[in-house]
Design a protein around this motif. Structure first.
Motif, mmCIF file in Angstrom:
data_model
loop_
_atom_site.group_PDB
_atom_site.id
_atom_site.type_symbol
_atom_site.label_atom_id
_atom_site.label_comp_id
_atom_site.label_asym_id
_atom_site.label_seq_id
_atom_site.Cartn_x
_atom_site.Cartn_y
_atom_site.Cartn_z
ATOM 1 N N ALA A 88 0.843 -1.190 0.000
ATOM 2 C CA ALA A 88 0.000 0.000 0.000
ATOM 3 C C ALA A 88 0.881 1.243 0.000
ATOM 4 C CB ALA A 88 -0.898 0.005 1.230
ATOM 5 N N PRO A 89 0.470 2.279 -0.730
ATOM 6 C CA PRO A 89 1.204 3.539 -0.673
ATOM 7 C C PRO A 89 1.250 4.027 0.770
ATOM 8 C CG PRO A 89 -0.436 3.620 -2.421
ATOM 9 C CD PRO A 89 -0.671 2.351 -1.655
ATOM 10 N N GLU A 90 2.359 4.663 1.141
ATOM 11 C CA GLU A 90 2.557 5.086 2.519
ATOM 12 C C GLU A 90 1.464 6.044 2.991
ATOM 13 O OE1 GLU A 90 6.420 6.790 4.493
ATOM 14 O OE2 GLU A 90 6.901 5.659 2.686
ATOM 15 N N GLY A 91 1.001 5.813 4.204
ATOM 16 C CA GLY A 91 0.095 6.773 4.829
ATOM 17 C C GLY A 91 -1.336 6.747 4.319
ATOM 18 N N ILE A 92 -1.661 5.817 3.459
ATOM 19 C CA ILE A 92 -2.994 5.792 2.856
ATOM 20 C C ILE A 92 -3.991 5.177 3.852
ATOM 21 C CG2 ILE A 92 -2.812 3.529 1.769
ATOM 22 C CD1 ILE A 92 -4.060 4.728 -0.716
ATOM 23 N N SER A 93 -5.206 5.709 3.865
ATOM 24 C CA SER A 93 -6.222 5.158 4.771
ATOM 25 C C SER A 93 -6.949 4.010 4.080
ATOM 26 C CB SER A 93 -7.222 6.245 5.162
ATOM 27 O OG SER A 93 -8.076 6.522 4.083
ATOM 28 N N VAL A 94 -7.653 3.206 4.884
ATOM 29 C CA VAL A 94 -8.377 2.068 4.328
ATOM 30 C C VAL A 94 -9.364 2.548 3.261
ATOM 31 C CG1 VAL A 94 -10.009 0.232 4.851
ATOM 32 C CG2 VAL A 94 -8.127 0.706 6.420
ATOM 33 N N ARG A 95 -10.085 3.617 3.583
ATOM 34 C CA ARG A 95 -11.087 4.111 2.646
ATOM 35 C C ARG A 95 -10.442 4.554 1.331
ATOM 36 N NH1 ARG A 95 -16.222 5.957 3.221
ATOM 37 N NH2 ARG A 95 -16.104 5.792 5.469
ATOM 38 N N GLN A 96 -9.279 5.218 1.445
ATOM 39 C CA GLN A 96 -8.593 5.651 0.226
ATOM 40 C C GLN A 96 -8.112 4.462 -0.600
ATOM 41 O OE1 GLN A 96 -5.752 8.089 2.248
ATOM 42 N NE2 GLN A 96 -6.683 9.980 1.513
ATOM 43 N N LEU A 97 -7.582 3.455 0.110
ATOM 44 C CA LEU A 97 -7.120 2.255 -0.595
ATOM 45 C C LEU A 97 -8.272 1.612 -1.358
ATOM 46 C CD1 LEU A 97 -4.586 0.294 -0.834
ATOM 47 C CD2 LEU A 97 -5.878 -1.165 0.705
ATOM 48 N N VAL A 98 -9.392 1.469 -0.674
ATOM 49 C CA VAL A 98 -10.551 0.857 -1.317
ATOM 50 C C VAL A 98 -10.994 1.729 -2.498
ATOM 51 C CG1 VAL A 98 -12.927 0.101 -0.958
ATOM 52 C CG2 VAL A 98 -11.217 -0.281 0.819
ATOM 53 N N GLY A 99 -10.888 3.041 -2.328
ATOM 54 C CA GLY A 99 -11.262 3.976 -3.391
ATOM 55 C C GLY A 99 -10.435 3.794 -4.655
ATOM 56 N N LEU A 100 -9.178 3.337 -4.501
ATOM 57 C CA LEU A 100 -8.323 3.124 -5.683
ATOM 58 C C LEU A 100 -8.969 2.142 -6.657
ATOM 59 C CD1 LEU A 100 -4.729 2.834 -4.183
ATOM 60 C CD2 LEU A 100 -5.807 4.800 -5.249
ATOM 61 N N GLY A 101 -9.726 1.204 -6.098
ATOM 62 C CA GLY A 101 -10.392 0.220 -6.942
ATOM 63 C C GLY A 101 -11.380 0.837 -7.915
ATOM 64 N N ARG A 102 -11.757 2.082 -7.662
ATOM 65 C CA ARG A 102 -12.739 2.723 -8.534
ATOM 66 C C ARG A 102 -12.104 3.311 -9.786
ATOM 67 N NH1 ARG A 102 -17.128 0.793 -8.638
ATOM 68 N NH2 ARG A 102 -18.045 2.674 -9.524
ATOM 69 N N HIS A 103 -10.795 3.260 -9.892
ATOM 70 C CA HIS A 103 -10.119 3.929 -11.005
ATOM 71 C C HIS A 103 -10.689 3.593 -12.386
ATOM 72 C CE1 HIS A 103 -6.878 4.576 -13.989
ATOM 73 N NE2 HIS A 103 -6.870 5.745 -13.405
ATOM 74 N N PRO A 104 -10.928 2.303 -12.681
ATOM 75 C CA PRO A 104 -11.422 2.014 -14.036
ATOM 76 C C PRO A 104 -12.804 2.586 -14.320
ATOM 77 C CG PRO A 104 -11.391 0.033 -12.688
ATOM 78 C CD PRO A 104 -10.646 1.080 -11.926
ATOM 79 N N HIS A 105 -13.504 3.024 -13.293
ATOM 80 C CA HIS A 105 -14.835 3.595 -13.516
ATOM 81 C C HIS A 105 -14.785 5.113 -13.580
ATOM 82 C CE1 HIS A 105 -16.695 -0.321 -12.715
ATOM 83 N NE2 HIS A 105 -15.758 -0.448 -11.794
ATOM 84 N N GLN A 106 -13.579 5.660 -13.390
ATOM 85 C CA GLN A 106 -13.468 7.112 -13.334
ATOM 86 C C GLN A 106 -12.861 7.664 -14.615
ATOM 87 O OE1 GLN A 106 -11.058 7.147 -9.850
ATOM 88 N NE2 GLN A 106 -12.780 7.340 -8.453
ATOM 89 N N SER A 107 -13.025 8.953 -14.796
ATOM 90 C CA SER A 107 -12.407 9.624 -15.937
ATOM 91 C C SER A 107 -11.897 10.970 -15.435
ATOM 92 C CB SER A 107 -13.448 9.844 -17.031
ATOM 93 O OG SER A 107 -14.457 10.708 -16.552
#
Lengths: 262, 342
Positions: A88-107
Motif C-alpha cells: 500500500a502507498p505510505e500513509g494511505i487510509s483504508v477508505r482511500q485504498l478501497v477507493g483506488l479500486g474505482r479507477h477504471p470507472h473514473q475519468s
C-alpha cells in the motif's frame, strides 16, 4: 457474467518457458482454485490471465476476445486482481485504498461520482471494515489488511476476481475468514473467483473447480473429489499421501506422508 | 482529510480538500512577500517612497532597476524553481523513491554536458543566445538514452535509476574533461552556469520559460490522476486499469522536459527538485493536486530566496543562486530527514 480462458498459452521469463501450450477454461460463476507445487507455473498462469505477462504464443481470452486487444481500463471493469504481496502507498487510509479500486470507472471529468462513493461504502460493509475505514493501512493486522485489499477489488465491482495466494502469511483463523468472505462474494454476488491456494484441504473445501498445474501444463481439473486422489497428489506434488473423506464437509482430505513413512 | 468536500456538477466530480488549498494559498502569500522583498532589496538601496515612485515610473533610473533588472530576474528564478520542484515531485512519484530528482535520471548531467560543450565550442562563433536550447536538448537526450538503456520489454523504476546514475557519472566526466581543456574565461562562465544562476535574466527569458512552463502545466492536467497512482506496484496498477509503461514514459518525459527548461535558463541547481517536494509533503501529507501546487510554490520561493540571499549577503559580490539553494537547502533537508527518521 464474463468468461475467461487460456488458449495454447506459452510464456515464461527470460528464455525459460514456464507455461507450455496451456489451455484452460474457467467455469463462470464458480470458485476455481489453482494448485500445484512451487515453481509449477500457477502464479505465472494467474498473472497471464490477468494480462500482467505477455504470452509468447497463444492468448488469454476474456469474453471470447483476446485480452490484450481490449483497452486495459475496459478489462479492469470486468476483471480485478489481487497480487501476492501488494504494497500500500505510505500513509494511505483504508477508505482511500478501497477507493483506488474505482479507477477504471473514473475519468478526468468524473473523479468521484456518487456511484464511486456507494461502491466503496458497500465494499467496506461487505468486508466488515466500516469501523476501520479511517485507519491507516499500515496500522492494520495481517488479516484486516488482506480484507482491505479484497475490499479494494470488491469496490472495483468486476464479475471476475483473480487472487494470488490471498491467504499466505495468515493464521488459520484469518485464512478461514478470508476464504469465507470470498465464498460469500461468490454465492451472494455471483462473482467468478480464480485463486491460487497452497493449502490443499482448504482448496478442496472451498473450490467448485480445482485446476492442478504440473510442469507448466494443466495436469488435471474438475471437482475436488475428481482431482484430489492419492495417485494424482503423488503426480502433482511428488508426495505420498492418503486421501480420506472429510467427516464434516465430505470433501477430500489429504493426509501427507513422509517419503519413508508410507 | 477532515474537510474533504465532493464537488459534483452533472458528470463532473472532484474531491476538494479545502484545508490543503488554504495552506497552498498561505504559501503563495509567502512567495509573494519574497517576491516583493526581492524587488525592494539589492545593491541600489531605495527608501520606501523612492521605491514606490520607481514602481510607478518604469522609465526612470530606479524604475529601470526594478522593472528591467530585479523583476525579470526574480520571476525567472521563481519559474526555474517552480519547474524543478514540479519535475522532482513527478519523478519521486514515478520512481517510487523519495531520493529521486532531476539529477537521478541524468537530466541535469545531460543538460550540463551540452550546455558546457556549447559554451566552449560554439558560443564564440554563434553567441550564447542558443545555450538554453542546447541545455534543454541535452536533458531530453540524456533521459531518452536512460530509458532506452533501461528498456527490456518495459522499464522498471529501479533499472531507470541505475541507468540514470551510470549515465550521469559518465556525462559528468565528459563535462569535466571539456571544462578542463577549455580556456579559463569560458571555464569561469561555465562554472557559474553549473552552479545555477539567474543573474542577468531578462524579459525575453522570462517569457520563454513561462510559455514552456505553461505548456507543461497544461500537459500535466490530464496526467495528475495517473501521477498520483504511480507509486502503486505495477501489478496493482495494471489490475485497476492503468497503462503502466505508457504512463511512466509520459510522466518521465514531462519531468525531464520541465527540468530541461529550468536548467536551461537557471543552470544546474537541480537540488531544488529534490528538496521542494519533500517540504511540500511535510506541509501537506495527503498526495493530491494541492500537494503538487504546494511543491511548485515552495520551489519558486526557494530559488527566489536563494537568489536574494546571493545578492545581499556578500556585497558587492552577486553570488549565484544555486550556491544558496545548496547552502540553505542542504542543512534544511538534513534536518528534515533527521526529524522524519525519529
Amino acid at each position: 457474467m464474463a468468461t475467461l480462458s487460456a488458449n495454447r498459452l506459452t510464456l515464461g521469463y527470460q528464455r525459460q518457458a514456464i507455461l507450455r501450450e496451456l489451455s484452460l477454461e474457467l467455469p463462470e460463476g464458480r470458485i476455481s482454485v489453482l494448485v500445484g507445487s512451487n515453481g509449477c507455473g500457477k502464479s505465472t498462469l494467474l498473472k497471464a490471465l490477468a494480462r500482467l505477462l505477455t504470452p509468447w504464443q497463444g492468448q488469454v481470452a476474456l469474453e471470447g476476445e483476446d485480452i490484450r486487444q481490449r483497452p486495459t481500463k475496459a478489462v479492469a471493469r470486468t476483471l480485478s486482481l489481487l497480487p501476492q504481496h501488494p504494497v500500500a502507498p505510505e500513509g494511505i487510509s483504508v477508505r482511500q485504498l478501497v477507493g483506488l479500486g474505482r479507477h477504471p470507472h473514473q475519468s478526468w471529468l468524473a473523479q468521484w461520482s456518487e456511484g464511486d462513493e456507494r461502491a466503496v461504502e458497500q465494499a467496506l460493509l461487505r468486508t466488515g471494515l466500516d469501523d476501520l475505514s479511517e485507519q491507516r493501512v499500515e496500522t492494520l493486522s495481517g488479516g484486516q489488511r488482506q480484507r482491505a485489499w479484497i475490499a479494494m477489488a470488491v469496490a472495483q465491482d468486476t464479475p471476475l476476481m483473480l487472487l494470488d495466494e490471498p491467504t499466505s502469511f495468515l493464521d488459520l483463523t484469518h485464512q478461514m475468514e478470508v476464504l469465507e468472505l470470498l465464498v460469500s462474494l461468490n454465492r451472494d454476488a455471483g462473482k467468478t473467483i480464480v485463486m491460487v491456494l497452497h493449502d490443499l484441504n482448504l482448496a478442496c473445501r472451498y473450490a467448485d473447480h480445482i485446476v492442478a498445474i504440473r510442469e507448466g501444463r494443466v495436469h488435471a481439473q474438475g471437482r475436488p473429489q475428481a482431482v484430489i486422489t492419492r495417485e494424482r497428489v503423488k503426480e502433482i506434488f511428488q508426495l505420498e499421501c492418503r486421501v480420506i473423506e472429510d467427516p464434516f464437509f465430505h470433501t477430500p482430505l489429504c493426509i501427507p506422508f513422509g517419503k519413508g513413512a508410507a | 482529510m477532515g474537510e474533504a468536500r465532493v464537488l459534483r456538477l452533472g458528470r463532473l466530480s472532484r474531491v476538494v480538500v479545502w484545508r490543503a488549498w488554504r495552506r497552498v494559498a498561505v504559501a503563495l502569500l509567502v512567495a509573494l512577500l519574497i517576491l516583493l522583498a526581492s524587488l525592494a532589496l539589492g545593491e541600489a538601496a531605495l527608501s520606501a517612497p523612492q521605491w514606490l515612485a520607481a514602481l510607478r515610473s518604469p522609465g526612470s533610473g530606479a524604475g529601470l532597476i526594478l522593472w528591467q533588472l530585479r523583476l525579470p530576474r526574480t520571476l525567472l528564478g521563481a519559474l526555474v524553481g517552480a519547474a524543478l520542484a514540479l519535475s522532482g515531485w513527478l519523478l519521486q512519484q514515478v520512481m517510487r523513491n523519495p531520493l529521486a530528482s532531476p539529477d537521478t535520471l541524468g537530466v541535469t548531467a545531460g543538460a550540463a554536458t551540452l550546455a558546457v560543450g556549447y559554451l566552449v565550442f560554439l558560443a564564440a562563433d554563434v553567441g550564447s543566445a542558443w545555450m538554453p536550447l542546447a541545455a534543454a536538448l541535452g536533458a531530453l537526450l540524456a533521459v531518452l538514452l536512460v530509458m532506452l538503456a533501461a528498456w527490456r520489454g518495459g522499464t522498471t523504476p529501479l533499472r531507470l535509476v541505475l541507468m540514470g546514475i551510470g549515465l550521469s557519472t559518465l556525462l559528468s566526466a565528459v563535462t569535466t574533461f571539456v571544462l578542463v581543456s577549455s580556456p579559463l574565461t569560458t571555464t569561469l562562465s561555465a562554472y557559474v552556469w553549473l552552479t545555477g544562476s539567474v543573474y542577468g535574466g531578462n524579459w525575453s527569458d522570462v517569457g520563454w520559460l513561462a510559455a514552456c512552463f505553461g505548456v507543461a502545466l497544461v500537459a500535466l492536467m490530464p496526467l495528475v490522476r495517473l501521477a498520483l497512482l504511480a507509486p502503486l506496484d505495477d501489478g496493482l496498477a495494471v489490475g485497476i486499469g492503468v497503462r503502466v509503461q505508457w504512463t511512466r514514459t509520459l510522466l518521465i518525459l514531462l519531468a525531464a522536459g520541465l527540468a530541461g527548461i529550468a536548467v536551461a535558463w537557471g543552470g544546474a541547481m537541480a537540488f531544488v527538485g529534490l528538496v521542494a517536494p519533500h517540504v511540500a509533503r511535510r506541509l501537506l501529507r495527503q498526495p493530491g493536486a494541492a500537494q503538487i501546487a504546494m511543491a511548485i510554490v515552495v520551489g519558486a520561493s526557494m530559488t527566489m530566496a536563494a537568489d536574494l540571499a546571493g545578492r545581499l549577503l556578500f556585497p558587492p559580490l552577486d553570488l549565484p543562486a544555486g550556491l544558496f539553494v545548496a547552502a540553505i537547502g542542504a542543512p534544511f533537508f538534513l534536518g528534515l530527514m533527521m526529524k522524519q527518521a525519529r
